[in-house]
Scaffold this motif. Structure first.
Motif, short mmCIF file in Angstrom:
data_model
loop_
_atom_site.label_atom_id
_atom_site.label_comp_id
_atom_site.label_asym_id
_atom_site.label_seq_id
_atom_site.Cartn_x
_atom_site.Cartn_y
_atom_site.Cartn_z
N THR A 1 37.67 -2.00 12.53
CA THR A 1 36.81 -1.87 11.36
C THR A 1 37.50 -0.89 10.40
O THR A 1 37.23 0.31 10.43
N PRO A 2 38.42 -1.39 9.58
CA PRO A 2 39.22 -0.51 8.73
C PRO A 2 38.37 0.45 7.89
O PRO A 2 37.25 0.13 7.49
N TYR A 3 38.95 1.60 7.64
CA TYR A 3 38.26 2.73 7.00
C TYR A 3 37.58 2.35 5.69
O TYR A 3 36.50 2.87 5.37
N GLU A 4 38.19 1.46 4.93
CA GLU A 4 37.63 1.09 3.63
C GLU A 4 36.21 0.55 3.73
O GLU A 4 35.41 0.63 2.79
N GLY A 5 35.87 0.01 4.90
CA GLY A 5 34.54 -0.55 5.08
C GLY A 5 33.44 0.49 5.01
O GLY A 5 32.29 0.16 4.66
N ALA A 6 33.77 1.75 5.32
CA ALA A 6 32.74 2.79 5.29
C ALA A 6 32.21 2.99 3.87
O ALA A 6 30.99 3.05 3.65
N ILE B 1 27.35 1.45 16.51
CA ILE B 1 28.81 1.54 16.54
C ILE B 1 29.38 0.15 16.29
O ILE B 1 28.95 -0.84 16.89
N SER B 2 30.33 0.03 15.37
CA SER B 2 31.03 -1.21 15.07
C SER B 2 30.04 -2.29 14.61
O SER B 2 29.38 -2.09 13.60
N TYR B 3 29.93 -3.42 15.31
CA TYR B 3 28.92 -4.41 14.91
C TYR B 3 27.54 -3.76 14.81
O TYR B 3 26.69 -4.18 14.01
N GLY B 4 27.31 -2.72 15.61
CA GLY B 4 26.04 -2.00 15.53
C GLY B 4 25.78 -1.40 14.16
O GLY B 4 24.63 -1.14 13.80
N THR B 5 26.85 -1.19 13.37
CA THR B 5 26.64 -0.71 12.00
C THR B 5 26.08 -1.82 11.11
O THR B 5 25.26 -1.56 10.23
N GLU B 6 26.54 -3.04 11.33
CA GLU B 6 25.98 -4.17 10.59
C GLU B 6 24.52 -4.36 10.96
O GLU B 6 23.66 -4.55 10.08
N VAL C 1 22.77 6.79 12.32
CA VAL C 1 24.22 7.01 12.23
C VAL C 1 24.91 5.67 12.41
O VAL C 1 24.62 4.92 13.34
N LEU C 2 25.83 5.35 11.49
CA LEU C 2 26.65 4.14 11.57
C LEU C 2 28.10 4.58 11.72
O LEU C 2 28.67 5.18 10.82
N ASP C 3 28.73 4.29 12.87
CA ASP C 3 30.07 4.77 13.21
C ASP C 3 30.98 3.58 13.47
O ASP C 3 30.62 2.67 14.22
N ALA C 4 32.20 3.59 12.90
CA ALA C 4 33.14 2.46 12.97
C ALA C 4 32.57 1.30 12.16
O ALA C 4 32.13 0.28 12.68
N VAL C 5 32.58 1.47 10.87
CA VAL C 5 31.70 0.71 9.98
C VAL C 5 32.32 -0.61 9.52
O VAL C 5 33.43 -0.66 9.00
N ILE C 6 31.56 -1.66 9.69
CA ILE C 6 31.92 -2.99 9.20
C ILE C 6 31.67 -3.05 7.69
O ILE C 6 30.66 -2.56 7.20
N ASP C 7 32.59 -3.65 6.98
CA ASP C 7 32.42 -3.88 5.55
C ASP C 7 31.41 -5.02 5.37
O ASP C 7 31.71 -6.17 5.68
N PRO C 8 30.20 -4.71 4.88
CA PRO C 8 29.17 -5.76 4.80
C PRO C 8 29.36 -6.72 3.63
O PRO C 8 28.62 -7.70 3.52
N THR C 9 30.35 -6.45 2.78
CA THR C 9 30.56 -7.30 1.60
C THR C 9 31.56 -8.40 1.87
O THR C 9 31.77 -9.27 1.02
N GLN C 10 32.22 -8.40 3.02
CA GLN C 10 33.31 -9.33 3.27
C GLN C 10 32.83 -10.64 3.86
O GLN C 10 31.88 -10.69 4.65
N THR C 11 33.52 -11.72 3.52
CA THR C 11 33.38 -12.99 4.22
C THR C 11 34.12 -12.88 5.55
O THR C 11 34.91 -11.97 5.76
N PRO C 12 33.89 -13.80 6.48
CA PRO C 12 34.64 -13.78 7.72
C PRO C 12 36.16 -13.79 7.50
O PRO C 12 36.91 -13.11 8.21
N GLU C 13 36.61 -14.55 6.51
CA GLU C 13 38.05 -14.59 6.22
C GLU C 13 38.55 -13.22 5.78
O GLU C 13 39.59 -12.74 6.26
N GLN C 14 37.84 -12.57 4.88
CA GLN C 14 38.25 -11.25 4.42
C GLN C 14 38.21 -10.24 5.56
O GLN C 14 39.06 -9.36 5.66
N GLY C 15 37.22 -10.38 6.44
CA GLY C 15 37.15 -9.48 7.59
C GLY C 15 38.32 -9.67 8.53
O GLY C 15 38.90 -8.69 9.02
N ALA C 16 38.69 -10.93 8.78
CA ALA C 16 39.83 -11.20 9.66
C ALA C 16 41.12 -10.68 9.05
O ALA C 16 41.98 -10.11 9.75
N LEU C 17 41.30 -10.84 7.74
CA LEU C 17 42.49 -10.35 7.08
C LEU C 17 42.54 -8.82 7.12
O LEU C 17 43.61 -8.23 7.34
#
Length: 514
Positions: free
Chosen positions: A456-461, A226-231, A248-264
């Motif tokens: 963890t915005p939906y687009e990350g899934a 869940i969340s960071y657990g998806t990473e 199962v990966l639930d509340a998915v982090i976008d693995p392509t983002q830099t920390p800045e993109q993740g914060a934004l």
């Protein structure tokens, strides 16, 4: 200061634990010998340590099953597997079904990074009763967390001051103060935790999980992240694709983002959640006590935060509610629609000059118990993020980015932008711009995204699906609110996930639950 919203799913579980007073215990020692051949010494769980959040030993499940704890020995440095070892605290509840139906262990990671799985799993064990019919439920304190060689930085009084500092500086003096305080915190982490800091990367934890899989006696790792657990799950699949079982990966982090993109992305996500909260409050027939229209609700929140910068109000004695505390508390309450009522009450109370509820929410995000003791969730969160993430952002870089963050969220933009300096002056270099989760050859992985998720915005899934690689992941969409989907108790989501984990039934790609 640390960027509290990066605590992800664990912030939700920590709040629920605080409000319900449900906490659990942890590990014991293992036998010596070859690490893959070690035997775990399962015993009744003790009360959780201060680093795990304190409290009482976990109560048995409704059918009388007791929680058991043990300690897994793992290499301190995976590049020297025959060198020094550390203990990884584990917890389990045995399957409730017949032995002939047992699939194996289902390993949970609830997020953070920095959250104690040993404390969290018992607090929510009943929610996974259906899964326990065919699995032993297992979780753990990742290295650097809880009882697993915890990262230690500052004392409880120092942390009180640290979390109340001005996290959104407005002038050069305030910026210097924030950067100096961050440097002081990071130096304390190095002083007290120098041994473990280079070895808390997500890749290290993934290798711990593969050792765990072998010691638990499973050919494949069955996993619920869940969340960071998806990473973490994605990194595991990248390193050990042939060992992935049902995952199962639930509340998915976008693995392509830099920390800045993740914060934004989080700035946009929390703003969306706040917009939805304001719409919901003002749509009630009984009326909204904190504003007449959605914009009025948000304007009043902005005014409150602006006023608190100069004039904090009484919080939980003897502390006063600062702008940072209030922002943190508001963000915490947006992790679940179930907490919106607390946000309404907290704002109504704060407008009357009392900051107790918002401070309680902020405390739960930071891992502070009612007796003033802190778990190590925040210290571990910073240590793991800074070990994983290569970029180091400067004061001047953040200043240039402020307009973009403010456009994404008038309420949370500054807060999340300045959170990017957490790793400045960190003593350990970061590993990469973003994790590698490509996993060709892996078994199917179910990726679950929530359209209203703030952290963890939906687009990350979809980004996770793409990054795992062709033919690996299947996406399930939940049209809901809050952080995560399965724990929302939506029947469609739970039945789809359960069918996959229990019976191996992979849903059709693009399945939607609402």
């Amino acid at each position: 200061m640390a960027n509290p919203s990066r605590l992800r799913a664990v912030a939700l579980t920590t709040t629920a634990v605080l409000l319900s007073a449900l906490l659990a215990g942890c590990g014991d020692s293992t036998d010596d010998g070859d690490l893959t051949a070690q035997k775990l010494d399962w015993k009744d769980c003790p009360a959780p340590s201060e680093a795990e959040g304190g409290g009482s030993a976990p109560s048995p499940l409704p059918n009388g099953t007791s929680w058991q704890c043990a300690t897994l020995k793992a290499p301190l440095d995976w590049s020297e597997p025959q060198g020094d070892t550390i203990g990884i605290a584990l917890i389990r509840a045995g399957t409730s079904g017949p032995a002939s139906e047992r699939i194996g262990s289902l390993v949970f990671n609830f997020g953070g990074p920095g959250g104690s799985g040993v404390s969290t799993l018992p607090a929510f064990g009943e929610d996974y009763a259906a899964l326990r019919t065919r699995y032993d439920l297992v979780s753990f304190d990742p290295r650097g967390v809880g009882r697993s060689e915890p990262v230690k930085c500052e004392s409880d009084p120092q942390l009180d001051e640290y979390f109340q500092q001005d996290a959104t500086p407005d002038d050069s003096a305030e910026r210097a103060q924030l950067l100096n305080r961050t440097k002081q915190f990071n130096a304390a982490c190095e002083k007290h935790s120098q041994k473990i800091l280079p070895h808390v990367r997500t890749t290290d934890v993934a290798r711990d999980m593969d050792l765990m899989r072998q010691v638990l006696g499973d050919d494949k790792l069955h996993y619920f992240g869940i969340s960071y657990g998806t990473e973490l799950g994605g990194v595991y699949a990248h390193l050990f694709p042939q060992h992935v079982g049902r995952a199962v990966l639930d509340a998915v982090i976008d693995p392509t983002q830099t920390p800045e993109q993740g914060a934004l992305g989080q700035a946009r996500g929390f703003q969306l959640a706040l917009d939805n909260f304001a719409e919901d409050c003002t749509s009630k027939a009984s009326g909204c006590p904190i504003g007449d229209t959605p914009q009025d609700v948000k304007d009043r929140i902005a005014k409150l935060l602006n006023d608190l910068e100069q004039n904090p109000i009484p919080g939980i004695f003897p502390r006063r509610l600062t702008q940072t505390d209030a922002t943190n508390g508001i963000a915490q309450s947006l992790y679940s629609k179930d907490f919106w009522e607390y946000l309404t009450q907290g704002l109504e109370q704060a407008y009357a000059g009392d900051g107790q509820i918002l401070m309680l929410l902020s405390d739960s995000m930071n891992g502070r118990s009612e007796n003033g003791e802190y778990s190590n969730i925040a210290a571990a969160n910073i240590a793991i993020n800074c070990a994983d993430e290569k970029p180091r952002y400067t004061e001047h870089y953040v200043q240039r980015k402020l307009p973009e963050f403010r456009a994404a969220s008038p309420v949370f933009g500054d807060y999340l932008a300045w959170g990017m300096v957490s790793c400045t002056d960190w003593p350990v270099p970061g590993a990469a711009d973003h994790p590698d989760v490509s996993a060709p050859g892996s078994a199917p992985i179910l990726v679950v995204g929530n359209t209203g998720d703030p952290a963890t915005p939906y687009e990350g899934a979809q980004k996770m699906v793409n990054a795992l690689g062709k033919g690996v992941a299947v996406k399930l969409t939940y049209k809901g609110q809050g952080h995560g989907a399965y724990d929302s108790k939506n029947r469609c989501v739970q039945s789809t996930v359960n069918a996959y984990l229990l019976d191996g039934k992979v849903p059709k790609p693009g399945t939607v639950c609402s």
